[in-house]
Design an enzyme around this catalytic site. Sequence first.
Site, PDB file in Angstrom:
ATOM      1  N   SER A  34       0.822  -1.219   0.000  1.00 47.92           N
ATOM      2  CA  SER A  34       0.000   0.000   0.000  1.00 47.92           C
ATOM      3  C   SER A  34       0.851   1.263   0.000  1.00 47.92           C
ATOM      4  CB  SER A  34      -0.882   0.061   1.257  1.00 47.92           C
ATOM      5  OG  SER A  34      -1.600  -1.109   1.412  1.00 47.92           O
ATOM      6  N   HIS A  65     -10.614  -2.579  -9.072  1.00 47.38           N
ATOM      7  CA  HIS A  65      -9.690  -2.379 -10.183  1.00 47.38           C
ATOM      8  C   HIS A  65      -8.555  -3.382 -10.097  1.00 47.38           C
ATOM      9  CE1 HIS A  65      -6.871  -0.329  -7.522  1.00 47.38           C
ATOM     10  NE2 HIS A  65      -7.919   0.278  -7.011  1.00 47.38           N
ATOM     11  N   HIS A  87      -5.347  -9.556  -1.461  1.00 43.85           N
ATOM     12  CA  HIS A  87      -5.370  -9.843  -0.032  1.00 43.85           C
ATOM     13  C   HIS A  87      -6.489 -10.833   0.283  1.00 43.85           C
ATOM     14  CE1 HIS A  87      -3.600  -5.767  -0.306  1.00 43.85           C
ATOM     15  NE2 HIS A  87      -2.892  -6.120   0.736  1.00 43.85           N
ATOM     16  N   TYR A  89      -8.549 -10.567   2.650  1.00 46.31           N
ATOM     17  CA  TYR A  89      -9.782  -9.882   3.078  1.00 46.31           C
ATOM     18  C   TYR A  89     -10.665  -9.461   1.908  1.00 46.31           C
ATOM     19  CZ  TYR A  89      -6.957  -5.627   2.330  1.00 46.31           C
ATOM     20  OH  TYR A  89      -6.155  -4.646   1.787  1.00 46.31           O
ATOM     21  N   GLU A  90     -10.142  -9.581   0.691  1.00 45.86           N
ATOM     22  CA  GLU A  90     -10.977  -9.287  -0.476  1.00 45.86           C
ATOM     23  C   GLU A  90     -11.886 -10.474  -0.800  1.00 45.86           C
ATOM     24  OE1 GLU A  90      -8.554  -7.600  -3.780  1.00 45.86           O
ATOM     25  OE2 GLU A  90      -7.085  -7.329  -2.196  1.00 45.86           O
ATOM     26  N   ALA A 117       2.840  -2.262   4.096  1.00 45.34           N
ATOM     27  CA  ALA A 117       2.594  -1.259   5.137  1.00 45.34           C
ATOM     28  C   ALA A 117       2.164  -2.033   6.373  1.00 45.34           C
ATOM     29  CB  ALA A 117       1.495  -0.314   4.693  1.00 45.34           C
ATOM     30  N   MET A 214      -1.613  -7.223   7.003  1.00 47.37           N
ATOM     31  CA  MET A 214      -2.601  -8.133   6.415  1.00 47.37           C
ATOM     32  C   MET A 214      -2.104  -8.794   5.124  1.00 47.37           C
ATOM     33  SD  MET A 214      -5.872  -5.621   6.932  1.00 47.37           S
ATOM     34  CE  MET A 214      -6.057  -4.615   8.414  1.00 47.37           C
ATOM     35  N   SER A 215      -0.791  -8.928   4.986  1.00 48.90           N
ATOM     36  CA  SER A 215      -0.268  -9.484   3.722  1.00 48.90           C
ATOM     37  C   SER A 215       1.044 -10.209   3.971  1.00 48.90           C
ATOM     38  CB  SER A 215      -0.063  -8.345   2.707  1.00 48.90           C
ATOM     39  OG  SER A 215       1.002  -7.508   3.127  1.00 48.90           O
ATOM     40  N   ASN A 238       1.815   3.405  11.134  1.00 47.07           N
ATOM     41  CA  ASN A 238       1.008   3.887  12.273  1.00 47.07           C
ATOM     42  C   ASN A 238       1.358   3.062  13.508  1.00 47.07           C
ATOM     43  OD1 ASN A 238      -0.576   1.804  10.472  1.00 47.07           O
ATOM     44  ND2 ASN A 238      -1.305   1.512  12.557  1.00 47.07           N
ATOM     45  N   HIS A 250      -6.989   4.290   7.174  1.00 45.47           N
ATOM     46  CA  HIS A 250      -6.248   3.838   5.989  1.00 45.47           C
ATOM     47  C   HIS A 250      -5.582   5.015   5.256  1.00 45.47           C
ATOM     48  CE1 HIS A 250      -5.046   1.197   2.782  1.00 45.47           C
ATOM     49  NE2 HIS A 250      -5.776   1.832   1.879  1.00 45.47           N
TER      50      HIS A 250
HETATM   51  N1  HPA Z   1      -2.740  -3.297  11.338  1.00 46.83           N
HETATM   52  C1  HPA Z   1      -2.862  -4.135  10.283  1.00 46.83           C
HETATM   53  N2  HPA Z   1      -2.466  -3.831   9.062  1.00 46.83           N
HETATM   54  C2  HPA Z   1      -1.912  -2.619   8.870  1.00 46.83           C
HETATM   55  C3  HPA Z   1      -1.761  -1.685   9.902  1.00 46.83           C
HETATM   56  C4  HPA Z   1      -2.200  -2.055  11.215  1.00 46.83           C
HETATM   57  O1  HPA Z   1      -2.090  -1.288  12.193  1.00 46.83           O
HETATM   58  N3  HPA Z   1      -1.169  -0.587   9.364  1.00 46.83           N
HETATM   59  C5  HPA Z   1      -0.961  -0.855   8.045  1.00 46.83           C
HETATM   60  N4  HPA Z   1      -1.424  -2.085   7.731  1.00 46.83           N
END
Ligand code: HPA
Length: 277
Positions: A34, A65, A87, A89-90, A117, A214-215, A238, A250
């Site tokens: 991301s 997309h 991913h 989650y899709e 990320a 998540m990846s 974050n 996000h």
């Molecule tokens: N948690 C899960 N996935 C993420 C996060 C998070 O805090 N930040 C970026 N991807």
Amino acid sequence: MTDPALDARQIAEAVAAVRAHTDLVPRLALVLGSGLGALADEVEDAVTLSTADVPHYPVSTVEGHAGRLVLGPLAGTPVLVIQGRIHGYEGHDARALGFPVRLAKALGARGLVLTNAAGGINPAFGPGTLMLITDHLNLSFQNPLAGPVGEGEVRFPDLSNPYDETWRVEARNIAITQKIPYREGVYVWTSGPSYETPAEIRFFARAGADAVGMSTVPEALQAAALGLPVLGISTITNPAAGLDPAPLDHADVLDVGRQVRDRLAAWVRGIVAETSP
Ligand code: HPA
């Protein structure tokens, strides 16, 4: 996907679709996370395909997309850049998450660089930190290798070196030479799409995790089964849930990704130019 012969045929058809556009044999494949997609723009004489034009490539169902495959030389090394990863989650089943890696291997890639990320669990890893992944925890309890053994795969892959140690030493040396600050740590995979709860983050911290996302893990597992060395880099975007009073958003994840992308790009360029698993 339950039939290995069908799986092999699908990969062969996907390879043929790519080969219709280019005969470049990538030495390395790169999956960009991301906000980190800009590196694909640096590929020279790039041949770009929409994943929608690659038969059997899993379609992103949520974002609506398709992703892109970019092939060409980067810093003198032929690469395949996979932009817009898929991913769990899709709604994809776990097996589908390994498809891009199976395709990369079938196209000739000999190493896989995974970027993502991630939320920082280690309190010393603030937003903007680049973290070389040393190991992972699979707390999604999903596995792309479940089912019949695919072509060229090992049934029970060894995971004692999931993020190649020799390659990590080289990546470290490049960061030091280029004066790119970085940390090292353990990445935990959660399936998402909801972010974690503060209690989950406390649990992950006690379990030894430094970052959460998540990846990446499904791709690393698929690579292990194919004997493909992996290098993983997280961009901490974050503080993980509960470590900061602000709610997770996000937009902030994308924003921090953009802020550090030049540093990440310089590091990845160095890795692509100077290392060879
Ligand atoms: N948690 C899960 N996935 C993420 C996060 C998070 O805090 N930040 C970026 N991807």
